[in-house]
Design an enzyme around this catalytic site. Structure first.
Site, mmCIF file in Angstrom:
data_model
loop_
_atom_site.group_PDB
_atom_site.id
_atom_site.type_symbol
_atom_site.label_atom_id
_atom_site.label_comp_id
_atom_site.label_asym_id
_atom_site.label_seq_id
_atom_site.Cartn_x
_atom_site.Cartn_y
_atom_site.Cartn_z
ATOM 1 N N SER A 155 0.836 -1.207 0.000
ATOM 2 C CA SER A 155 0.000 0.000 0.000
ATOM 3 C C SER A 155 0.875 1.264 0.000
ATOM 4 C CB SER A 155 -0.960 -0.051 1.198
ATOM 5 O OG SER A 155 -1.970 0.892 1.039
ATOM 6 N N ASP A 183 -10.044 -5.827 -2.747
ATOM 7 C CA ASP A 183 -9.421 -4.747 -1.969
ATOM 8 C C ASP A 183 -10.301 -3.495 -2.050
ATOM 9 O OD1 ASP A 183 -7.831 -2.449 -1.362
ATOM 10 O OD2 ASP A 183 -5.998 -3.532 -1.832
ATOM 11 N N HIS A 233 -7.423 -5.875 1.275
ATOM 12 C CA HIS A 233 -6.312 -4.966 1.585
ATOM 13 C C HIS A 233 -5.845 -5.277 3.004
ATOM 14 C CE1 HIS A 233 -4.168 -1.311 0.361
ATOM 15 N NE2 HIS A 233 -4.153 -0.984 1.641
HETATM 16 N N1 LIG Z 1 -7.173 2.177 9.348
HETATM 17 C C1 LIG Z 1 -7.535 2.463 7.978
HETATM 18 C C2 LIG Z 1 -7.028 1.395 7.087
HETATM 19 C C3 LIG Z 1 -5.561 1.477 6.922
HETATM 20 C C4 LIG Z 1 -5.033 0.210 6.356
HETATM 21 O O1 LIG Z 1 -5.748 -0.620 5.767
HETATM 22 N N2 LIG Z 1 -3.756 0.072 6.520
HETATM 23 C C5 LIG Z 1 -3.105 -1.091 5.965
HETATM 24 C C6 LIG Z 1 -1.983 -0.592 5.084
HETATM 25 S S1 LIG Z 1 -2.534 0.726 4.020
HETATM 26 C C7 LIG Z 1 -2.510 -1.907 7.087
HETATM 27 O O2 LIG Z 1 -1.501 -2.565 6.899
HETATM 28 N N3 LIG Z 1 -3.129 -1.877 8.258
HETATM 29 C C8 LIG Z 1 -2.607 -2.510 9.445
HETATM 30 C C9 LIG Z 1 -2.682 -4.020 9.475
HETATM 31 O O3 LIG Z 1 -3.351 -4.636 8.634
HETATM 32 O O4 LIG Z 1 -2.026 -4.617 10.343
HETATM 33 C C10 LIG Z 1 -9.035 2.555 7.857
HETATM 34 O O5 LIG Z 1 -9.667 2.433 8.866
HETATM 35 O O6 LIG Z 1 -9.543 2.771 6.763
#
Ligand SMILES: N[C@@H](CCC(=O)N[C@@H](CS)C(=O)NCC(=O)O)C(=O)O
EC number: 3.1.2.12
Length: 294
Positions: free
Chosen positions: A150, A227, A263
């Site tokens: 991402s 995603d 995602h």
């Molecule tokens: N927190 C955000 C989403 C952010 C998100 O999906 N981050 C991904 C990378 S862009 C991630 O790796 N999140 C932490 C995880 O999965 O451990 C939301 O609520 O929309």
């Protein structure tokens, strides 16, 4: 500056080190995880940098991405840097998940007050590797590759395209591929570079950078069709591929759409082996069986 080892964890015959060091470029102490495969106890090993996404610390992918298993087999070290400086006391730095803390976008900010330490580009391309090479002699600084997820996929692509001779190979999971054209990127670049500074935006946009690329280009990019952020138009991998095609740089670009994957780190874990093996081959650590498979 040397590292403090907060924890050493035995894993797949090698060890996972949870480290902290003081970084000049980001004006704070930075956490970083380093996985050393078993082979590192007897020889220098190549290094794969993993760049994480929004909201992540070094621990998210270390614990959920499943990269260490294949890395142990191939003899590749993995570096998991943080995604931004922390605790700089900049007003608003912790207010949003997509800007400020854990959203450093692997750029050097030019706008006040973010230029105080939001310099993740310099940190990941220079300060962190130099610190690692001087503290961990088992790392082979001449064999370094990049991958990420991402925002970290954007980091991997842009660092690779900006420094084509510094890295052996690059892959990405669900990368933000055209930040100037999506909400996440527009918010980040407006804040870190300024709304009007479009030439700076282009310097950190993989879709713009690939148009200018000269020479061979190989990339492995996976995106899940389930995603939500892809569906929302935050990732725009098609824009990247179209720009690569227009400039004749698409021949070695493998953009794969993986049915139903989301995602998340379930997606990353599902293709982690393939990405590590793909890098292993290019880093020269494949064995004969892999040579036939890939
Ligand atoms: N927190 C955000 C989403 C952010 C998100 O999906 N981050 C991904 C990378 S862009 C991630 O790796 N999140 C932490 C995880 O999965 O451990 C939301 O609520 O929309």
């Amino acid at each position: 500056m040397s590292f403090t080892t907060n924890k050493t964890i035995a894993m797949f015959g090698g060890k996972l080190l949870k480290l902290t060091h003081t970084a000049k470029s980001t004006s704070c102490d930075m956490n970083v995880n380093l996985y050393l495969p078993p082979q590192a106890s007897s020889k220098k090993v190549p290094v794969l940098f993993w760049l994480s996404g929004l909201t992540c610390t070094p621990d998210n992918c270390t614990e959920k991405g499943f990269l260490q298993h294949a890395a142990a087999k191939k003899g590749i070290a993995i570096v998991y840097p943080d995604t931004s400086p922390r605790g700089l006391n900049i007003p608003g730095e912790d207010d949003a998940y997509d800007f400020g803390s854990a959203a450093g976008f692997f750029i050097d900010a030019t706008q006040e007050p973010w230029n105080k330490g939001y310099n993740m580009y310099t940190y990941v391309t220079k300060e962190l590797p130099e610190a690692l090479w001087s503290s961990f002699k088992e790392l082979d600084s001449s064999k370094v590759s990049l991958t990420g997820f991402s925002m970290g996929g954007h980091g991997a692509l842009t660092l690779f395209l900006r420094n084509p001779t510094a890295y052996v190979s690059c892959s990405a999971f669900a990368p933000i591929s055209n930040p100037s054209a999506c909400q996440w990127g527009q918010k980040a670049f407006s804040g870190y570079f300024g709304e009007a500074n479009k030439s700076k935006w282009a310097e950190h946009d993989a879709t713009e950078l690939v148009k200018k690329h000269r020479g061979p280009l190989e990339l492995l990019i996976d995106v899940g069709t389930g995603d939500g952020f892809y569906k929302e138009g935050q990732l725009l991998p098609e824009n990247f591929l179209a720009a690569a095609k227009e400039s004749g740089n698409d021949k070695g670009v493998q953009l794969r759409f993986q049915p139903e994957y989301g995602h998340d780190h379930f997606f990353v874990a599902s293709f982690a082996d393939e990405h590590v093996e793909w890098h292993a081959k290019r880093l020269g650590v494949y064995d004969n069986a892999d040579k036939q498979k890939l």
